[in-house]
Write a protein that holds these residues in place. Structure first.
Motif, PDB file in Angstrom:
ATOM      1  N   ILE A  53       0.932  -1.115   0.084  1.00 51.93           N
ATOM      2  CA  ILE A  53      -0.025   0.088   0.088  1.00 51.93           C
ATOM      3  C   ILE A  53       0.730   1.216  -0.027  1.00 51.93           C
ATOM      4  O   ILE A  53       0.418   2.297  -0.793  1.00 51.93           O
ATOM      5  N   TYR A  64      -4.992   5.837  -2.937  1.00 52.70           N
ATOM      6  CA  TYR A  64      -5.776   5.328  -2.148  1.00 52.70           C
ATOM      7  C   TYR A  64      -6.275   6.420  -1.173  1.00 52.70           C
ATOM      8  O   TYR A  64      -5.999   7.544  -0.721  1.00 52.70           O
ATOM      9  N   ARG A  80      -9.436   2.109  -3.010  1.00 53.51           N
ATOM     10  CA  ARG A  80      -8.599   2.142  -3.855  1.00 53.51           C
ATOM     11  C   ARG A  80      -8.645   2.358  -5.181  1.00 53.51           C
ATOM     12  O   ARG A  80      -9.430   1.514  -5.826  1.00 53.51           O
TER      13      ARG A  80
END
Length: 229
Positions: A53, A64, A80
């Motif tokens: 991430i 994100y 996302r």
């Protein structure tokens, strides 16, 4: 109407672990059974997801999002999005080389069944290739709301954020929805175009995992006066 108690903004790299925790809790009974079909992910695996991430934010331009309850400061949901666009600024479509470069399959996790893991990505990539070809688009990859905060509008705000960006760019938006998620996405203008199933029975499950592929048409852009005759 957006909930004034909630606020959507871009996730910061240092918030990656909190996003991971929300995603893991929400998807434990569903998609996690595909990604981690051999058992609950270890801390090593969770750390890897967190780093993926963080890397996506810092190095890969993945969008994100977090939704925060302003009264408590708690992150209650996340999403996302990714914008698949041409590398050349003036290009209207991507090259096939650019299309294929976007279809990388990550390495399975320690708790994955490798064949099932790769089968999932192959299924999803095949449909994007078939339905979108070289057109640019925004895609919603993840939308997760903590169960105790459902029905407050967080999910809808996260979806709308990406739809607004797609409208600004004049491109389609794309996602694969669970059967339960279809009505919410339809309210944002997505249309079901295909139902697909991941063959879970092949790997010992009692039933397959269905998804509904949905596309939101591109918003027509106003004419550019500078190009008028």
């Amino acid at each position: 109407m957006a909930n004034p108690q909630l606020e959507v903004s871009l996730l910061k790299p240092e918030e990656a672990e909190e996003f991971m925790r929300i995603r893991h809790e929400v998807f434990r009974p569903t998609i996690n059974k595909i990604l981690y079909s051999r058992g609950e992910p270890s801390q090593k695996t969770l750390d890897r997801v967190t780093e993926e991430i963080r890397d996506g934010i810092v190095n890969k331009g993945i969008l994100y999002l977090k939704c925060v309850d302003k009264s408590t400061g708690e992150m209650i949901a996340g999403a996302r999005w990714r914008y698949a666009k041409p590398k050349e600024d003036r290009a209207r479509e991507r090259t096939w080389e650019e299309v294929e470069a976007g279809f990388t399959v990550p390495e399975p996790y320690d708790e994955s069944e490798p064949e099932l893991f790769r089968h999932l990505f192959h299924l999803l990539n095949t449909n994007k290739r078939e339905l979108l070809e070289t057109r640019p688009y925004y895609t919603l990859i993840t939308c997760a709301v903590l169960p105790q905060h459902e029905r407050r509008g967080a999910g809808s705000m996260l979806v709308k954020w990406g739809c607004d960006r797609a409208d600004e760019a004049g491109v389609e938006a794309y996602l694969e929805a669970s059967l339960m998620g279809v009505p919410m996405y339809e309210r944002h203008g997505f249309r079901p175009v295909k139902r697909i199933e991941l063959d879970m029975k092949k790997f010992g499950a009692e039933e397959n995992a269905p998804f509904v592929v949905m596309i939101r048409p591109a918003k027509e852009q106003p004419a550019d006066p500078s190009t008028a005759a």
